[in-house]
Design an enzyme around this catalytic site. Structure first.
Site, mmCIF file in Angstrom:
data_model
loop_
_atom_site.group_PDB
_atom_site.id
_atom_site.type_symbol
_atom_site.label_atom_id
_atom_site.label_comp_id
_atom_site.label_asym_id
_atom_site.label_seq_id
_atom_site.Cartn_x
_atom_site.Cartn_y
_atom_site.Cartn_z
ATOM 1 N N GLY A 183 -16.146 -19.630 -1.425
ATOM 2 C CA GLY A 183 -16.356 -18.545 -0.490
ATOM 3 C C GLY A 183 -16.835 -19.139 0.825
ATOM 4 O O GLY A 183 -17.594 -20.122 0.830
ATOM 5 N N GLY B 270 -11.351 -22.466 -4.614
ATOM 6 C CA GLY B 270 -12.445 -21.804 -5.321
ATOM 7 C C GLY B 270 -13.746 -21.772 -4.558
ATOM 8 O O GLY B 270 -14.817 -22.009 -5.135
ATOM 9 N N ASP C 111 0.133 -7.552 1.591
ATOM 10 C CA ASP C 111 0.573 -6.156 1.666
ATOM 11 C C ASP C 111 2.090 -6.055 1.710
ATOM 12 O O ASP C 111 2.656 -5.242 2.443
ATOM 13 C CB ASP C 111 -0.051 -5.441 2.873
ATOM 14 C CG ASP C 111 0.042 -3.921 2.757
ATOM 15 O OD1 ASP C 111 0.224 -3.431 1.640
ATOM 16 O OD2 ASP C 111 -0.046 -3.236 3.797
ATOM 17 N N SER D 118 4.844 2.830 7.959
ATOM 18 C CA SER D 118 4.515 1.660 7.148
ATOM 19 C C SER D 118 5.702 1.249 6.284
ATOM 20 O O SER D 118 6.319 2.083 5.608
ATOM 21 C CB SER D 118 3.310 1.944 6.251
ATOM 22 O OG SER D 118 2.139 2.047 7.009
ATOM 23 N N HIS E 71 0.814 -1.217 0.000
ATOM 24 C CA HIS E 71 0.000 0.000 0.000
ATOM 25 C C HIS E 71 0.847 1.266 0.000
ATOM 26 O O HIS E 71 0.355 2.346 -0.339
ATOM 27 C CB HIS E 71 -0.979 0.003 1.191
ATOM 28 C CG HIS E 71 -0.362 0.374 2.510
ATOM 29 N ND1 HIS E 71 0.036 -0.565 3.441
ATOM 30 C CD2 HIS E 71 -0.076 1.575 3.067
ATOM 31 C CE1 HIS E 71 0.526 0.050 4.506
ATOM 32 N NE2 HIS E 71 0.473 1.353 4.299
#
Length: 354
Positions: free
Chosen positions: A261, A259, A129, A203, A99
């Site tokens: 959810g 695959g 991240d 960060s 980020h």
């Protein structure tokens, strides 16, 4: 007989007096005790962490860049400080947060000694991240890498970075927690929590232990305002190393994928479904043609075990599958409409964008 009693009494009195003298000596001079003895108390704690800072701070850098200009727009902003980074070795590889550098151009790395160099993006992993850059400069500082899996709550840690662009700053605190997830900061969360102050600009900087070893990459702080409230988060260095190795070898991070959810099963839902164990995850979606679909899994199936290991929250299952290489066979067991089932699926590579 009387003489014997008198002698015994004298010896006991002498022993008690000797113990009393020894007790007072320990209180006044605890250094007389061997190293690590519990009665030494805090005497082993260092009076300064200057050596740990000296060993690590030169490798913590500032990243400078500007927002990327969309095609057709001529106006460009002046370069500004984006955040921090860590030089990992003498080859010039620099770790920071995704980020920090996302949507920027003309990236530069500025060292503590004032040198600066353009930075090339090697690869990035939004799911953790983490981003990997490379610079070319001679005699680069590097940092000693520790083991984040050996951290314990209460361990002293130092956060090093460039908060608010005021210059390199070191803050000190302890490890407040490990394995923090469900924060909504990234897809794969396993954060170190610390009360060492992490502010805007920290960060991508270093979280180091009292021995001067890198144990995490500072990522975020929790606040209702734009300041630190003593709840900061860092990515464990063990996770960062794995991401870095994949980015260097493949140009991307390879993770397993089924695959589906999912959402975590609540105890009330478990009771309503008549499950023997009050834990598991519910499949909310199954992508057509995915490994889960080919294995026969369906929406509303409840998965309670992955390779016979209990699954308590969906993040556990996500991390477990992601850690598997494509082609791995995995056994999933659970319940469908009150009936137990057990299937085997072949893990595929997780798509780069989900």
């Amino acid at each position: 007989m009387g003489s014997a009693r008198h002698t015994l009494s004298f010896l006991l009195q002498s022993a008690v007096a000797g113990l009393a003298v020894a007790f007072v000596a320990v209180l006044l001079f605890p250094d007389l005790l061997p190293e690590g003895h519990p009665l030494r108390g805090g005497q082993s704690a260092p009076a300064s962490y200057a050596s740990a800072v000296a060993a690590t701070a030169p490798a913590v850098v500032t990243l400078v860049g500007r927002p990327a200009v969309p095609a057709g727009f001529a106006e460009r902003q002046a370069p500004g400080s984006l955040g921090s980074g860590v030089v990992m070795n003498g080859e010039g590889f620099v770790i920071t947060n995704h980020h920090v550098i996302a949507g920027t151009e003309d990236l530069e790395v500025v060292l503590v000694d004032g040198r600066r160099a353009p930075a090339r993006l090697v690869g990035t992993d939004p799911d953790t991240d983490v981003a990997l850059l490379r610079i070319e400069l001679p005699d680069l500082p590097s940092i000693r890498v520790g083991r984040s899996d050996q951290l314990e709550v209460g361990d002293v840690v130092l956060a090093i970075g460039n908060p608010f662009s005021i210059g390199q700053t070191v803050t000190q605190g302890i490890v407040s927690g490990t394995g923090r997830g469900q924060l909504g900061l990234s897809q794969f969360e396993n954060f170190i929590q610390t009360d060492a102050a992490i502010n805007v600009g920290n960060s991508g900087g270093a979280l180091v232990n009292a021995r001067g070893e890198l144990v995490g990459i500072n990522t975020a702080f929790f606040s209702r305002r734009l300041d630190s409230e003593g709840i900061g988060f860092a990515i464990p260095i063990n996770l960062v190393r794995g991401v870095m190795e994949d980015l260097l070898e493949y140009g991307r991070v390879i993770r397993g994928w089924l695959g589906v959810g999912t959402q975590t099963l609540t105890p009330d839902q478990a009771r309503a479904l008549g499950l023997a164990e009050p834990y598991g995850i519910i499949l909310t979606t199954v992508q057509p043609g995915s490994p889960a679909d080919r294995a026969g899994l369906r929406p509303n199936d409840v998965i309670t075990h992955v390779n016979d290991q209990p699954v308590v929250v969906w993040q556990d299952a996500l991390r477990s599958i992601a850690a598997m290489r494509p082609g791995t066979r995995v056994t999933l067991s659970g319940s469908r409409r009150g009936q137990g089932f057990r299937v085997e699926a072949e893990v595929a590579e997780r798509p780069s964008r989900l």
